[in-house]
Scaffold this active site. Structure first.
Site, short mmCIF file in Angstrom:
data_model
loop_
_atom_site.label_atom_id
_atom_site.label_comp_id
_atom_site.label_asym_id
_atom_site.label_seq_id
_atom_site.Cartn_x
_atom_site.Cartn_y
_atom_site.Cartn_z
N LYS A 1 7.25 -4.09 -3.11
CA LYS A 1 7.95 -4.94 -2.14
C LYS A 1 9.43 -4.58 -2.23
O LYS A 1 9.83 -3.85 -3.14
CB LYS A 1 7.74 -6.43 -2.47
CG LYS A 1 8.03 -6.77 -3.94
CD LYS A 1 7.83 -8.25 -4.24
CE LYS A 1 6.38 -8.64 -4.49
NZ LYS A 1 5.88 -9.62 -3.56
N ARG A 2 10.24 -5.06 -1.27
CA ARG A 2 11.67 -4.83 -1.39
C ARG A 2 12.17 -5.32 -2.75
O ARG A 2 11.65 -6.29 -3.31
CB ARG A 2 12.41 -5.55 -0.24
CG ARG A 2 12.20 -4.93 1.11
CD ARG A 2 12.70 -3.50 1.16
NE ARG A 2 14.15 -3.43 1.10
CZ ARG A 2 14.94 -3.19 2.13
NH1 ARG A 2 14.44 -2.99 3.34
NH2 ARG A 2 16.25 -3.14 1.96
N LYS B 1 -2.64 -8.52 1.35
CA LYS B 1 -3.24 -7.18 1.39
C LYS B 1 -3.93 -6.87 0.06
O LYS B 1 -5.02 -6.30 0.03
CB LYS B 1 -2.17 -6.13 1.71
CG LYS B 1 -1.54 -6.33 3.09
CD LYS B 1 -0.25 -5.52 3.27
CE LYS B 1 0.53 -6.05 4.49
NZ LYS B 1 1.91 -5.51 4.57
#
Ligand code: Z2T
Length: 836
Positions: free
Chosen positions: A564-565, A676
């Site tokens: 993720k960021r 996801k």
């Protein structure tokens, strides 16, 4: 006779020879494209040429659907959703289009038969990375679900020439390279210069009387930019629907610079052209941190104005009067980035269509709905008044008028409450004056939502509390979702095959059917097949990791993944502190029995976010030490996978055993990576934050590793005066000392100081407060992974119970509660039908 390869019932309509779905037709068209579009022959053709030849084969098969869809919507004047978003993080198109057309396996065979490596061709596509992270990817999932649900819709955004930067790791540090995704051309888009519009910027306004002696306002801009639409078809899964993603490119208007030309200022005219094109040049790479740059506001206004003008053009073609704008269109504001649309629609109605204020305001409010995506104060968009006035003088006047009328309403509702007036005003006047875009979005919308239950509740209690008190019924929740077409069917074909062989394939469009896997969790044979699929995905990923980092990882170790960021609130540093703790345990007691793990990290840091970049450096530095240390004997590995993007994500999620969702409670609005992972059978270690709470609710507490303070506990601890130094004892103290001493930085005790001192003295995201709880939960994870059979059970149940997190469910809720947009099935037209 050519053999029909596909006999799927969703394609009952006639095909012409250009769109025939036979192997022979695919192969013939593939070479035709190589010759007649790319001008190449096999000896000189590059892999990219082959990729493009294939892309055009697929595009031909989409165009019939696209034209049929446009024809149906035009003829029927269908109610249409317009999704306004500054970001669309689409990911590669080719694979997804093959899946949605239902010709993936057939085309793979046709290509393989030609002696080409199908997977290699798919990897050739430069993905359109026109987004930062979750918000942009959500927009992409949404438009795919809209098409699958056959809802007429348009995605409106910006065709950035440079998308999110390409990340490379050099000496353990992030470095950025520009993303030249258009270098080899883009076979998926069609420019529509005939529908270009002009966007005004700057200048001043003046009152005048029109030919009927009515009071009007004229905006005299000092700049004009041409907006050219580039259209990409968005296919629904196994439907005839192909909707449109319409992205605007900025160009110099041919007519406008004539004036300068005539004055003989050739250089000035060229400069004007260059500065016009700047508007769609580059995506701002900050995810939840404002930059407050004039160019950014210009970008926002540019695409919003172009899109609304485009919508007026559509109304006109369909002979719908402007007074019915809100009946034709439902426009969703993806955060406040497009919120200037509220003022722009008012301007277009009032100034350009002479609609009276009250009626224009009614139309505007009925048109827009607003989704908030964050509670972080540093992400709330506020524009300095002078900047705003210089760029959008007419909009500022309109906003003042909206504000005056709005505050009158508040004054009557909350008699004598002047503090509330100041808090709610569209203009922040506490010091330097600012336009508050979230307030503009709220006032101009009939519906306001957050993106997970907790987030929507916190919106009502905190950030938008005053607005909730004024208009409680406008607030709602729409928990995010992701599309199972890309995030399962395409990215995890093995799992797809296994699942479909047991429960059929309806789950792909009705994800709740995954529940039918639940009984199979008790079937030992199925569990073994499930583990075999996971292991194969892990082997695939191990090969990718080796190629990209040179690090060898063991597919039998636990794959513990955080992608993720990079952000302090997402707490990648909590994760790496735990890695150091494990390392410390191993070195202190070499005989300690630990579950072999591979820690996989990925994510981009905003280029100006120094602490985030230092977190990357810490991860790679710990990796350098741990991966080389013979004493840990391959029981620990740390991998930082460079350039996490959609393409890489598609290979990571299927390979994960454990999903790290460790944000400080109350900070992550939803998260979508968490979904996801869970769909693909990873278990989650996570806090009570965002959609984690709903995932845990669905999969069951016994199949989820929970840790950490809750949102109220975070609030209470902060209120009581949090002192992180109080938590510095035991293992945490030793971990911090090890990093501080320079052990991971070749003796340089200064390198990680800003990070470590920040934690010890401030720790705004409570890393230290949650460390102990996190560490204990990780011990439970390790123990659970030892019982592989039980782990398989939990993994199956995670996937089986992830149905809620399909973006189809989310979109259905938006349609029912906010957009009121019904499905419009599409009949395929033949060339006969469309003869002039
Ligand atoms: C973003 O990706 C998100 C929120 C933003 O607030 C900006 C960006 Cl670029 C302005 C994310 C949230 O952080 C995440 O929790 C959420 O799942 C995602 O948006 C989609 O709603």
């Amino acid at each position: 006779m050519a053999t029909p390869l596909v006999a799927v019932e969703h394609r009952t309509e006639p095909q012409d020879e250009r769109t025939a779905l036979t192997k022979e037709a695919f192969q013939r068209d593939f070479f035709n494209n190589l010759f007649y579009i790319l001008g190449k022959f096999p000896t000189l053709a590059t892999k990219n040429d082959y990729y493009q030849a294939l892309a055009f084969v697929v595009r031909d098969r989409m165009l019939q659907r696209w034209i049929s869809t446009a024809a149906a919507y035009t003829k029927q004047g269908s109610r249409t959703v317009a999704y306004f978003s500054a970001e669309f993080l689409m990911g590669p198109h080719l694979g997804n289009n093959l899946v949605n057309l239902g010709i993936h396996d057939e085309v793979r065979k046709a290509v393989t038969e030609l002696g080409l490596d199908f997977n290699e061709l798919l990897l050739e596509e430069d993905e359109p990375g026109l987004g930062n992270g979750g918000l942009g990817r959500l927009a992409a999932c949404f438009i795919e679900s809209l098409a699958t649900l056959q809802i007429p819709s348009l995605g409106y955004g910006i065709r950035y020439e440079f998308g999110i930067f390409h990340q490379e790791i050099v000496d353990g540090w992030q470095t950025e390279r520009t993303d030249k995704w258009l270098r080899f051309g883009n076979p998926w888009e069609i420019p529509r210069p005939e529908w270009a519009v002009h966007v005004k910027l700057g200048g001043y306004t003046e009152p005048y009387r029109d030919e009927f002696y009515r009071h009007r306002v004229r905006w005299v801009p000092d700049r004009l930019v041409a907006a050219v639409p580039y259209d990409t078809p968005i296919l629904g899964y196994h439907t005839n629907t192909a909707n449109t993603l319409r992205l605007w490119k900025a160009e110099a208007p041919e007519s406008f610079d004539f004036a300068v030309f005539n004055r003989g200022d050739y250089y000035g005219a060229v400069m004007q052209k260059v500065s016009s094109e700047n508007l769609s040049k580059v995506l701002y790479p900050n995810d939840e941190q404002l930059q407050g740059k004039e160019l950014r506001l210009s970008q926002q206004y540019f695409f919003v104005s172009a899109s609304l003008q485009d919508m007026f053009r559509i109304l006109k073609i369909q002979k719908i009067p402007v007074e019915r704008f809100h009946e034709k269109f439902a426009a969703q504001l993806n955060d406040t980035h497009p919120a200037i649309a509220v003022a722009e629609l008012m301007r277009l109605l009032i100034d350009e269509n002479v609609v009276p204020w009250e009626q224009a305001w009614d139309i505007t409010r009925r048109t827009f709905a607003y989704t908030n995506h964050t509670l972080l104060p540093e992400a709330l968009e506020c524009w300095p008044l002078p900047l705003f006035a210089k760029l959008l003088p007419r909009h500022l006047e309109i906003i003042f008028e909206i504000n005056a009328r709005f505050l009158d309403e508040v004054r009557i509702r909350f008699y004598g409450d002047e503090e509330r007036i100041a808090r709610m005003s569209l203009i922040d006047e506490r010091g330097e004056r600012y336009v508050r875009m979230a307030h503009l979005a709220c006032v101009g919308s009939h519906a306001i939502n957050g993106v997970a239950e907790l987030h929507s509740e916190l919106l009502k209690q905190d950030v938008l509390r005053d607005f909730y008190e004024l208009w409680p019924t406008r607030f709602g929740n729409k928990t995010n979702g992701v599309t199972p077409r890309r995030w399962m069917a395409l990215s995890n074909p093995r799992l797809t095959k296994l699942v479909s062989s047991h429960i059929g394939d309806e789950w792909i469009t009705d994800l709740s059917q995954l529940r039918r896997l639940e009984p199979l969790a008790e079937d030992a044979g199925f569990r073994q097949q499930w583990l075999d699929v996971k292991r194969a995905c892990k082997c695939d990923f191990a090969a990718v990791a080796l190629k990209k980092t040179g690090i060898t990882i063991d597919p039998d170790s636990l794959f513990d993944v955080q992608v993720k960021r990079i952000h302090e609130y997402k707490r990648q540093h909590l994760n790496i502190l735990h890695v150091v703790a494990l390392y410390h345990r191993l070195r202190s007691n070499p005989n300690v029995d630990i579950t072999p793990r591979t820690f996989i990290f990925g994510g981009k840091a905003a280029p100006g976010y120094h602490i985030a970049k230092l977190i990357i450096k810490l991860i790679t530095s710990v990796g350098d030490v741990v991966n080389r240390d013979p004493a840990v004997r391959d029981r620990l590995k740390v991998v930082f996978l460079p350039n996490f993007n959609v393409k890489n994500g598609q290979r990571i999620y299927p390979a994960a055993d454990l999903s790290e969702q460790v944000s400080t409670a109350g900070k992550e609005a939803s998260g979508t990576g968490n979904m996801k992972f869970s769909m693909n059978g990873a278990l989650t270690i996570g806090t009570m934050d965002g959609a984690n709470i709903e995932i845990r609710e669905e999969v069951g507490a016994e199949n989820f590793f929970l840790f950490g303070l809750t949102t109220p506990e975070v609030g209470a601890l902060k209120a009581s005066g949090y002192n992180p130094a109080n938590y510095l004892d035991g293992e945490l103290k030793e971990v911090v000392e090890l990093i501080r001493s320079g052990f991971f930085s070749r003796g340089d005790a200064e390198l990680f100081r800003p990070l470590i001192d920040g934690l010890v003295h401030h720790d705004p995201y409570l890393v230290f407060a949650d460390f102990d709880s996190y560490s204990k939960a990780q011990q439970q994870v390790s123990a659970a992974y030892q019982d592989r059979d039980h782990w398989a059970r939990m993994s199956i149940l995670n996937s089986a119970r992830s149905g809620k997190f399909s973006s189809d469910r989310t979109i259905r809720e938006y349609c029912d509660d906010i957009w009121k947009a019904p499905a419009v099935p599409i009949r395929l037209l033949t060339q006969e039908d469309v003869k002039v």
